[in-house]
Design a protein around this motif. Structure first.
Motif, PDB file in Angstrom:
ATOM      1  N   GLY A   8      -2.130  17.288  10.423  1.00 35.13           N
ATOM      2  CA  GLY A   8      -2.331  18.678  10.034  1.00 35.13           C
ATOM      3  C   GLY A   8      -1.126  19.294   9.355  1.00 35.13           C
ATOM      4  O   GLY A   8      -0.166  18.607   8.980  1.00 35.13           O
ATOM      5  N   SER A   9      -1.163  20.605   9.207  1.00 38.95           N
ATOM      6  CA  SER A   9      -0.113  21.298   8.449  1.00 38.95           C
ATOM      7  C   SER A   9       1.262  21.154   9.096  1.00 38.95           C
ATOM      8  O   SER A   9       2.284  21.094   8.395  1.00 38.95           O
ATOM      9  CB  SER A   9      -0.470  22.781   8.308  1.00 38.95           C
ATOM     10  N   LYS A  10       1.323  21.076  10.430  1.00 38.93           N
ATOM     11  CA  LYS A  10       2.620  20.896  11.094  1.00 38.93           C
ATOM     12  C   LYS A  10       3.214  19.527  10.767  1.00 38.93           C
ATOM     13  O   LYS A  10       4.430  19.391  10.559  1.00 38.93           O
ATOM     14  CB  LYS A  10       2.476  21.062  12.608  1.00 38.93           C
ATOM     15  N   THR A  11       2.357  18.509  10.702  1.00 39.37           N
ATOM     16  CA  THR A  11       2.843  17.170  10.355  1.00 39.37           C
ATOM     17  C   THR A  11       3.244  17.119   8.887  1.00 39.37           C
ATOM     18  O   THR A  11       4.243  16.478   8.524  1.00 39.37           O
ATOM     19  CB  THR A  11       1.769  16.113  10.666  1.00 39.37           C
ATOM     20  N   ILE A  12       2.466  17.795   8.027  1.00 37.63           N
ATOM     21  CA  ILE A  12       2.835  17.890   6.609  1.00 37.63           C
ATOM     22  C   ILE A  12       4.210  18.521   6.468  1.00 37.63           C
ATOM     23  O   ILE A  12       5.082  18.023   5.735  1.00 37.63           O
ATOM     24  CB  ILE A  12       1.796  18.712   5.826  1.00 37.63           C
ATOM     25  N   ASP A  13       4.432  19.626   7.176  1.00 38.70           N
ATOM     26  CA  ASP A  13       5.728  20.311   7.111  1.00 38.70           C
ATOM     27  C   ASP A  13       6.854  19.404   7.605  1.00 38.70           C
ATOM     28  O   ASP A  13       7.951  19.381   7.022  1.00 38.70           O
ATOM     29  CB  ASP A  13       5.696  21.595   7.941  1.00 38.70           C
ATOM     30  N   ALA A  14       6.592  18.667   8.682  1.00 42.85           N
ATOM     31  CA  ALA A  14       7.614  17.784   9.243  1.00 42.85           C
ATOM     32  C   ALA A  14       7.922  16.648   8.279  1.00 42.85           C
ATOM     33  O   ALA A  14       9.095  16.281   8.091  1.00 42.85           O
ATOM     34  CB  ALA A  14       7.133  17.228  10.582  1.00 42.85           C
ATOM     35  N   TYR A  15       6.894  16.099   7.653  1.00 44.97           N
ATOM     36  CA  TYR A  15       7.129  14.998   6.718  1.00 44.97           C
ATOM     37  C   TYR A  15       7.873  15.505   5.480  1.00 44.97           C
ATOM     38  O   TYR A  15       8.748  14.815   4.952  1.00 44.97           O
ATOM     39  CB  TYR A  15       5.816  14.336   6.309  1.00 44.97           C
ATOM     40  N   ALA A  16       7.543  16.714   5.030  1.00 42.71           N
ATOM     41  CA  ALA A  16       8.258  17.302   3.902  1.00 42.71           C
ATOM     42  C   ALA A  16       9.738  17.500   4.249  1.00 42.71           C
ATOM     43  O   ALA A  16      10.625  17.266   3.420  1.00 42.71           O
ATOM     44  CB  ALA A  16       7.623  18.629   3.508  1.00 42.71           C
ATOM     45  N   ALA A  17      10.007  17.926   5.485  1.00 44.74           N
ATOM     46  CA  ALA A  17      11.394  18.094   5.918  1.00 44.74           C
ATOM     47  C   ALA A  17      12.111  16.748   5.929  1.00 44.74           C
ATOM     48  O   ALA A  17      13.294  16.657   5.557  1.00 44.74           O
ATOM     49  CB  ALA A  17      11.434  18.724   7.310  1.00 44.74           C
ATOM     50  N   TYR A  18      11.393  15.694   6.342  1.00 42.61           N
ATOM     51  CA  TYR A  18      11.981  14.364   6.318  1.00 42.61           C
ATOM     52  C   TYR A  18      12.279  13.925   4.881  1.00 42.61           C
ATOM     53  O   TYR A  18      13.339  13.362   4.601  1.00 42.61           O
ATOM     54  CB  TYR A  18      11.034  13.367   6.987  1.00 42.61           C
ATOM     55  N   GLN A  19      11.365  14.205   3.958  1.00 42.47           N
ATOM     56  CA  GLN A  19      11.588  13.860   2.547  1.00 42.47           C
ATOM     57  C   GLN A  19      12.811  14.600   1.998  1.00 42.47           C
ATOM     58  O   GLN A  19      13.617  14.020   1.257  1.00 42.47           O
ATOM     59  CB  GLN A  19      10.338  14.184   1.727  1.00 42.47           C
ATOM     60  N   ARG A  20      12.959  15.859   2.373  1.00 40.73           N
ATOM     61  CA  ARG A  20      14.141  16.612   1.927  1.00 40.73           C
ATOM     62  C   ARG A  20      15.412  16.020   2.530  1.00 40.73           C
ATOM     63  O   ARG A  20      16.458  15.984   1.874  1.00 40.73           O
ATOM     64  CB  ARG A  20      14.002  18.093   2.295  1.00 40.73           C
ATOM     65  N   ARG A  21      15.324  15.557   3.762  1.00 38.33           N
ATOM     66  CA  ARG A  21      16.477  14.922   4.401  1.00 38.33           C
ATOM     67  C   ARG A  21      16.902  13.675   3.626  1.00 38.33           C
ATOM     68  O   ARG A  21      18.096  13.343   3.587  1.00 38.33           O
ATOM     69  CB  ARG A  21      16.137  14.570   5.846  1.00 38.33           C
ATOM     70  N   LEU A  22      15.926  13.017   3.007  1.00 35.31           N
ATOM     71  CA  LEU A  22      16.222  11.835   2.195  1.00 35.31           C
ATOM     72  C   LEU A  22      16.789  12.198   0.819  1.00 35.31           C
ATOM     73  O   LEU A  22      17.179  11.318   0.054  1.00 35.31           O
ATOM     74  CB  LEU A  22      14.960  10.992   2.008  1.00 35.31           C
ATOM     75  N   GLY A  23      16.773  13.503   0.502  1.00 34.94           N
ATOM     76  CA  GLY A  23      17.300  13.950  -0.779  1.00 34.94           C
ATOM     77  C   GLY A  23      16.237  14.252  -1.817  1.00 34.94           C
ATOM     78  O   GLY A  23      16.557  14.589  -2.958  1.00 34.94           O
ATOM     79  N   TYR A  24      14.945  14.175  -1.436  1.00 38.74           N
ATOM     80  CA  TYR A  24      13.871  14.476  -2.375  1.00 38.74           C
ATOM     81  C   TYR A  24      13.721  15.984  -2.537  1.00 38.74           C
ATOM     82  O   TYR A  24      14.003  16.760  -1.626  1.00 38.74           O
ATOM     83  CB  TYR A  24      12.544  13.901  -1.884  1.00 38.74           C
TER      84      TYR A  24
END
Length: 281
Positions: free
Chosen positions: A90-106
């Motif tokens: 859901g949206s919470k997992t989407i937000d968490a995965y987006a935060a992980y992508q940003r942590r990777l520098g994306y």
């Protein structure tokens, strides 16, 4: 009885059986390691498109195990609360995965929360492997428009099935190109097609064929917005999709028209498949 072999007395028992405990063929160090957990990327991406738009927390069929592994990995990185580790992307997992992508520098569309192959493999390091990998392929120009290799392959197959060439009026990766598109063309996998020279029956046939090869496709008409008759097509499970296009792919699965009014799907009914599922038959 006793016999001597090389000066050593041995006891030989004749006429009776002696049960001897079996000796293990190998020790625990030689035992095969348990199979590593695997995440099917195709199933997880499908869930990441559909689940955020669901009116409930239902699970996408075939995706639960993979989504749980992804959510547990995000929880371990303190990006997702344990209460959301439930197999529903859901949206919470989407937000968490987006935060992980940003942590990777994306940044930008590369940090939309839709899993890509590289980020998913990095998330799974030491936890799970990735199967069913998806790739949009390189960006290119085809039919006079920008699109990626996966979208081109889908379009060409649809043309082969139809026996006609289709005219693209707007391609992909076109941020801000048409404000009426509401950001759906900002990323990959989205095309607008002309229907100017097609009859009503032919238009329906094109939409049906596009859906058959893995597009979420609809015939748009002037009563729905400030646009002429055209076909809007979204390549399902394209990992370069913009968030707006992700929502349209989800709406298609949920029987909606992909517009802001969330009306009922008005297109021809076909089995909903991705490009990869179509290729497997």
């Amino acid at each position: 009885m006793k016999v001597r072999v090389g000066g050593v007395a041995l006891l030989v028992v004749v006429g009776s059986a002696i049960s001897v405990p079996a000796i293990a063929a190998s020790n625990s160090d030689d035992a095969p390691a348990p199979a590593a957990a695997s995440v099917n990327m195709a199933a997880v991406v499908k869930a990441a498109q559909i689940d955020p738009r669901r009116p409930d927390t239902a699970l996408t069929p075939g995706a639960k195990d993979g989504v749980l592994l992804v959510e547990k990995a995000l929880d371990a990185k303190n990006l997702l609360a344990p209460s959301y580790v439930d197999g529903h992307f859901g949206s919470k997992t989407i937000d968490a995965y987006a935060a992980y992508q940003r942590r990777l520098g994306y940044t930008g569309l590369d940090a939309s929360g839709l899993p890509g192959k590289t980020s998913l493999e990095k998330l799974g390091a030491g936890r799970f492997t990735v199967s069913g990998a998806l790739s949009p392929g390189k960006r290119l120009t085809s039919h006079g428009a920008t699109m990626n290799a996966r979208t081109k392959a889908m379009l060409v197959k649809a043309e082969q099935l139809l026996g006609r060439t289709l005219t693209v009026t707007q391609g992909s990766y076109n941020p801000g190109g048409d404000p009426d598109s509401a950001g759906t063309h900002d990323g990959g996998g989205v095309l607008d097609l002309s229907v100017r020279d097609l009859s009503g029956e032919q238009r329906t046939k094109v939409v049906r064929t596009l859906r058959t090869v893995g597009f979420a496709a609809w015939l748009r008409n002037p009563s729905q917005g400030d646009w002429p008759y055209h076909i809007h097509a979204v390549a399902i499970s394209d990992t370069d999709q913009s968030p707006a296009a992700q929502h349209q792919a989800s709406d298609y699965y949920l029987g909606l028209n992909g517009l802001a009014n969330k009306g009922k799907d008005d297109g021809p009914k076909v089995e909903k498949v991705t490009w990869e599922e179509y290729q497997r038959g």
